[in-house]
Design a protein around this motif. Structure first.
Motif, PDB file in Angstrom:
ATOM      1  N   GLU A 100     -11.398 -30.394  27.440  1.00 28.47           N
ATOM      2  CA  GLU A 100     -12.637 -30.834  26.810  1.00 28.47           C
ATOM      3  C   GLU A 100     -13.509 -29.685  26.300  1.00 28.47           C
ATOM      4  N   ASN A 101     -13.339 -28.479  26.831  1.00 34.06           N
ATOM      5  CA  ASN A 101     -14.148 -27.341  26.386  1.00 34.06           C
ATOM      6  C   ASN A 101     -13.427 -26.447  25.381  1.00 34.06           C
ATOM      7  N   LYS A 106     -13.829 -30.177  21.755  1.00 32.69           N
ATOM      8  CA  LYS A 106     -15.217 -30.373  21.328  1.00 32.69           C
ATOM      9  C   LYS A 106     -15.266 -31.125  19.998  1.00 32.69           C
ATOM     10  N   SER A 148      -6.637 -25.738  27.224  1.00 33.67           N
ATOM     11  CA  SER A 148      -7.176 -24.724  28.122  1.00 33.67           C
ATOM     12  C   SER A 148      -6.060 -23.988  28.866  1.00 33.67           C
TER      13      SER A 148
END
Length: 168
Positions: A100-101, A106, A148
């Protein structure tokens, strides 16, 4: 005797003792037979191949442990496959949460996606060209773009359906 077909009661101490000693004899006999079978197999099969008896027992133990572990893994896989949609949904949610980051996470607001329906509404169906710029940038050393997770390699496809493509 223990295996007789008579309907005599086994509640007397004498009958109980007879049953107990018979069971113990069978247990000891079974253990002796199993030990003899293990030794005989080692002697006939493995002795000719210069295995030691301890080596054979080690092999037998490892084989048994690996069989048990394999059966547990198969059982877990079968359990998960009974409800594959649930297993896939949980895995998708984990991937989205973990990413999600990232720049891509995003862009598509992965943090607010709560289920498969949210994902279907927010994320379009895509083709390779949708990811091509991200993959090029990954190849140049950028990180935290699509996932990630640490990139371990970029693989080149064979190009059977067109030009070869890089896949992270």
């Amino acid at each position: 005797h223990f295996f007789s077909s008579s309907n005599t009661s086994t509640s007397s101490p004498s009958a109980s003792w007879t049953m107990l000693t018979t069971l113990l004899e069978l247990g000891l006999l079974g253990a002796v037979a199993a030990s003899g079978a293990v030794f005989l197999k080692w002697f006939l099969v493995y002795k000719r191949r210069t295995y030691t008896f301890n080596g054979y027992l080690t092999h037998l133990l490892l084989n048994t442990v690996m069989s048990v572990m394999g059966k547990r893994a198969v059982n877990a896989l079968q359990k998960e496959s009974l409800d594959s949609l649930d297993a896939q949904s949980k895995y998708l949610m984990k991937l989205l949460k973990d990413s999600e980051n990232t720049e891509y996470g995003k862009r598509y607001d992965f943090a607010s996606i709560k289920d498969i329906d949210d994902f279907r509404q927010r994320h379009p169906l895509t083709r390779y060209d949708h990811y091509e710029d991200y993959i090029r940038r990954l190849g140049e050393g950028e990180t935290n773009l699509l996932s990630s997770y640490k990139l371990t390699q970029l693989a080149l496809t064979s190009g059977t359906s067109g030009t070869p493509k890089l896949l992270p």
